[in-house]
Structure formats: C-alpha cells, structure tokens
Write an enzyme that holds these catalytic residues in place. Structure first.
Site, PDB file in Angstrom:
ATOM      1  N   ASP A   6       1.160 -11.371  15.239  1.00 16.85           N
ATOM      2  CA  ASP A   6       1.483 -11.390  13.796  1.00 16.85           C
ATOM      3  C   ASP A   6       1.456 -12.843  13.336  1.00 16.85           C
ATOM      4  O   ASP A   6       1.506 -13.773  14.140  1.00 16.85           O
ATOM      5  CB  ASP A   6       2.864 -10.773  13.539  1.00 16.85           C
ATOM      6  CG  ASP A   6       3.222 -10.740  12.046  1.00 16.85           C
ATOM      7  OD1 ASP A   6       2.322 -10.502  11.221  1.00 16.85           O
ATOM      8  OD2 ASP A   6       4.392 -10.973  11.707  1.00 16.85           O
ATOM      9  N   SER A   7       1.426 -13.007  12.005  1.00 20.50           N
ATOM     10  CA  SER A   7       1.479 -14.361  11.448  1.00 20.50           C
ATOM     11  C   SER A   7       2.875 -14.965  11.600  1.00 20.50           C
ATOM     12  O   SER A   7       3.036 -16.167  11.435  1.00 20.50           O
ATOM     13  CB  SER A   7       1.130 -14.303   9.956  1.00 20.50           C
ATOM     14  OG  SER A   7       2.080 -13.490   9.282  1.00 20.50           O
ATOM     15  N   TYR A  38      -0.120 -15.621   6.001  1.00 19.58           N
ATOM     16  CA  TYR A  38      -1.560 -15.375   5.975  1.00 19.58           C
ATOM     17  C   TYR A  38      -1.976 -14.747   4.641  1.00 19.58           C
ATOM     18  O   TYR A  38      -3.139 -14.789   4.256  1.00 19.58           O
ATOM     19  CB  TYR A  38      -1.954 -14.388   7.085  1.00 19.58           C
ATOM     20  CG  TYR A  38      -2.076 -14.962   8.477  1.00 19.58           C
ATOM     21  CD1 TYR A  38      -1.546 -16.198   8.811  1.00 19.58           C
ATOM     22  CD2 TYR A  38      -2.728 -14.239   9.476  1.00 19.58           C
ATOM     23  CE1 TYR A  38      -1.658 -16.693  10.109  1.00 19.58           C
ATOM     24  CE2 TYR A  38      -2.853 -14.731  10.763  1.00 19.58           C
ATOM     25  CZ  TYR A  38      -2.310 -15.956  11.073  1.00 19.58           C
ATOM     26  OH  TYR A  38      -2.430 -16.435  12.348  1.00 19.58           O
ATOM     27  N   GLY A  39      -1.016 -14.093   3.984  1.00 16.62           N
ATOM     28  CA  GLY A  39      -1.314 -13.264   2.814  1.00 16.62           C
ATOM     29  C   GLY A  39      -2.048 -13.971   1.700  1.00 16.62           C
ATOM     30  O   GLY A  39      -2.795 -13.344   0.949  1.00 16.62           O
ATOM     31  N   CYS A  69       0.151  -6.877  12.199  1.00 11.11           N
ATOM     32  CA  CYS A  69       0.064  -7.593  10.929  1.00 11.11           C
ATOM     33  C   CYS A  69      -1.015  -6.886  10.117  1.00 11.11           C
ATOM     34  O   CYS A  69      -2.168  -6.789  10.569  1.00 11.11           O
ATOM     35  CB  CYS A  69      -0.354  -9.038  11.202  1.00 11.11           C
ATOM     36  SG  CYS A  69      -0.646 -10.010   9.713  1.00 11.11           S
ATOM     37  N   ASN A  70      -0.639  -6.383   8.954  1.00 13.57           N
ATOM     38  CA  ASN A  70      -1.625  -5.680   8.122  1.00 13.57           C
ATOM     39  C   ASN A  70      -2.723  -6.618   7.640  1.00 13.57           C
ATOM     40  O   ASN A  70      -3.895  -6.266   7.629  1.00 13.57           O
ATOM     41  CB  ASN A  70      -0.927  -5.058   6.908  1.00 13.57           C
ATOM     42  CG  ASN A  70      -0.022  -3.913   7.286  1.00 13.57           C
ATOM     43  OD1 ASN A  70      -0.428  -2.767   7.287  1.00 13.57           O
ATOM     44  ND2 ASN A  70       1.223  -4.213   7.630  1.00 13.57           N
ATOM     45  N   GLU A 149      10.684 -15.099   6.318  1.00 12.71           N
ATOM     46  CA  GLU A 149      10.511 -16.055   7.426  1.00 12.71           C
ATOM     47  C   GLU A 149      11.677 -17.049   7.484  1.00 12.71           C
ATOM     48  O   GLU A 149      11.991 -17.584   8.545  1.00 12.71           O
ATOM     49  CB  GLU A 149       9.186 -16.818   7.278  1.00 12.71           C
ATOM     50  CG  GLU A 149       7.967 -16.014   7.692  1.00 12.71           C
ATOM     51  CD  GLU A 149       7.816 -15.812   9.204  1.00 12.71           C
ATOM     52  OE1 GLU A 149       8.159 -16.722   9.976  1.00 12.71           O
ATOM     53  OE2 GLU A 149       7.354 -14.721   9.601  1.00 12.71           O
ATOM     54  N   CYS A 179       3.131  -4.376   4.812  1.00 17.33           N
ATOM     55  CA  CYS A 179       3.225  -5.681   5.477  1.00 17.33           C
ATOM     56  C   CYS A 179       4.327  -5.529   6.509  1.00 17.33           C
ATOM     57  O   CYS A 179       5.388  -4.967   6.209  1.00 17.33           O
ATOM     58  CB  CYS A 179       3.585  -6.768   4.454  1.00 17.33           C
ATOM     59  SG  CYS A 179       4.056  -8.347   5.202  1.00 17.33           S
ATOM     60  N   THR A 180       4.059  -6.012   7.713  1.00 21.08           N
ATOM     61  CA  THR A 180       5.018  -5.763   8.798  1.00 21.08           C
ATOM     62  C   THR A 180       6.322  -6.549   8.641  1.00 21.08           C
ATOM     63  O   THR A 180       7.279  -6.298   9.368  1.00 21.08           O
ATOM     64  CB  THR A 180       4.387  -6.073  10.170  1.00 21.08           C
ATOM     65  OG1 THR A 180       3.887  -7.412  10.163  1.00 21.08           O
ATOM     66  CG2 THR A 180       3.272  -5.097  10.483  1.00 21.08           C
ATOM     67  N   HIS A 181       6.354  -7.477   7.705  1.00 24.87           N
ATOM     68  CA  HIS A 181       7.625  -8.162   7.415  1.00 24.87           C
ATOM     69  C   HIS A 181       8.581  -7.276   6.602  1.00 24.87           C
ATOM     70  O   HIS A 181       9.786  -7.498   6.610  1.00 24.87           O
ATOM     71  CB  HIS A 181       7.367  -9.445   6.606  1.00 24.87           C
ATOM     72  CG  HIS A 181       6.863 -10.604   7.417  1.00 24.87           C
ATOM     73  ND1 HIS A 181       5.606 -10.635   7.974  1.00 24.87           N
ATOM     74  CD2 HIS A 181       7.455 -11.781   7.748  1.00 24.87           C
ATOM     75  CE1 HIS A 181       5.441 -11.779   8.601  1.00 24.87           C
ATOM     76  NE2 HIS A 181       6.548 -12.502   8.484  1.00 24.87           N
TER      77      HIS A 181
END
Ligand code: DGL
Length: 234
Positions: A6-7, A38-39, A69-70, A149, A179-181
């Site tokens: 993932d980012s 990354y988005g 990470c999508n 983050e 989004c995995t966040h």
C-alpha cells in the site's frame, strides 16, 4: 509468505482481514509512506512506485502479492500481471469489491475513493463489466488520506473532510470504501450516513481469497505457514 503493498497504512486494514482468516500464514507488509498519498499522483508515477514496492515483496520471497491499495490496483495491476511479472501472482482489491455489489443486488451505489481511482472511473468500469444496469456514483475525498496517515481518524477535521463528499451521494443503498485507508474512518462515515450499507473491498478480498486458494492448491501449497508478520515502511 503473502506480501501486501500500500502507499501507507491503509493496507493494514486489508492485512488484518487476511490474518483473521489465515492466522497460520506468513505475511509481509510494505507501506510506501514516503510517497503517500498516491491518490493525487499522475498515472505513470503510481505505476512506477507500485512496481518498485511489488518487486521488493517478491524479492523478499512473496508467493503472492496483494495490492492492498485501490489506487495502485486500478492503475497498475494489468501491467504488473501481464507485462512485468507474468509468472507471479498479484491480486487486487477492486474486483472483490465490485463483485460484492453485484452479488448483493444493489441498484444504486456510491464509491468514495481517491482522485486517482475516481479519475478513471475504476469502480464503475468493474461493476459494469458484471452488470451495466447498476448506477455507480464515484466521489473523490482527497483530504482524507493525509489526515489518516497522521493518525487522525475521528473528530471535527475528519467530519469536515467527509461531510461535503458524502452529501454528493443521493439515494444510494450501499457505499463502497474505495480506498483502503477509509475503514479507519468507518465509524465517522457510518454516523454521517445512517442506514447505508458499507462495502469494504479489503474484507471482500480476504473473504474471496479462500475460494481462490481452493481453485489454486498449487499456490496454497507454496505459501509458508509459520504465523509470522513483517511490517516495513519507507
Ligand atoms: N490506500 C490507497 C487506496 O486504496 C491510496 C491512498 C493514497 O495514497 O492516496 O487507494
């Protein structure tokens, strides 16, 4: 060992779902926090950074890499699977999310995701491959990942970032956390959207992985199983 990329820290949510289901498996997680988010990056940079992260996990000995990470998945998975690592196994999170929507029979769904994912209408495309009569409304929430983050997952700043974005969804039955966040702010999302079913593609990816391994016993046999976990971040 199964590698997770993932980012940043969002993919830990996906990893956690896999660990619940496969507690004896070995896992290694790499989050590219130096380059997060990354988005808002250009497509080529996302592909380049994802390729480096995935290569690192294969060099460590991963038998399978999950793109947790999508944004990384939607921009790079075809290239990584077909061109860069054609002999390796790489899986993403977006197809399990799209399959869940169609399997559940939802007709009107929202997708909250990064700009990079929304820009290329990634979920709409994947859902419409399965059923093009489902209405899919995708909205980008670029403020969320930097907050998450920093460890800010509830309170006024998260609600301020969420409110105008969630207000764009009208008459949806389900909201995909694209989004995995975002599972980390799920409590706030649920409070702001009462009665809407949440679809978490990371959860769905873990749920579908068991069936994947049944179809591919040769891969299941190769995955090392000492219950270890390695976490690394740039
Ligand atoms: N967690 C990632 C995703 O699922 C990306 C977040 C970011 O780096 O912008 O899209």
């Amino acid at each position: 060992m199964i590698g997770f990329f993932d980012s940043g820290i969002g993919g830990l949510c996906v990893l956690s779902e896999f660990r619940k289901r496969f507690p004896t498996f070995d896992f290694s997680y790499y989050g590219d926090r130096v380059n997060c988010p990354y988005g808002d990056k250009e497509d080529e940079e996302i592909v380049d950074l994802t390729e480096k992260g995935v290569e690192r996990l294969f060099d460590e000995g991963a038998e399978v890499v999950i793109l947790a990470c999508n944004t990384a998945t939607v921009h790079s998975i075809r290239y990584l699977q077909q061109v860069r690592f054609p002999d390796k196994k790489i899986l993403g999170v977006t197809i399990p999310g799209a399959e869940k929507i169609v399997e559940s029979g939802y007709r009107h769904v929202g997708v909250l995701a990064t700009e990079g994912t929304v820009r290329i209408r990634a979920y709409k495309e994947r859902v419409h491959i399965l059923d093009d009569s489902v209405s899919v409304h995708e909205v980008a929430a670029p403020e969320l990942v930097p907050l998450i983050e920093q460890g800010i997952v509830k309170g006024d700043s998260v609600r301020r970032a969420l409110l105008p974005k969630l207000a764009e969804f009208r008459n949806i039955e389900a909201l995909v956390l694209g989004c995995t966040h975002y599972p980390l702010v799920r409590t706030e999302i649920e409070a702001l959207l009462p009665g809407i079913t949440i679809v978490d593609p990371g959860f769905e990816a873990a749920a579908k992985f068991a069936a994947y391994l049944e179809r591919h016993p040769e891969i299941e046999g190769k995955i090392t199983k000492n219950g270890t976990l390695r976490l690394s971040f740039s």
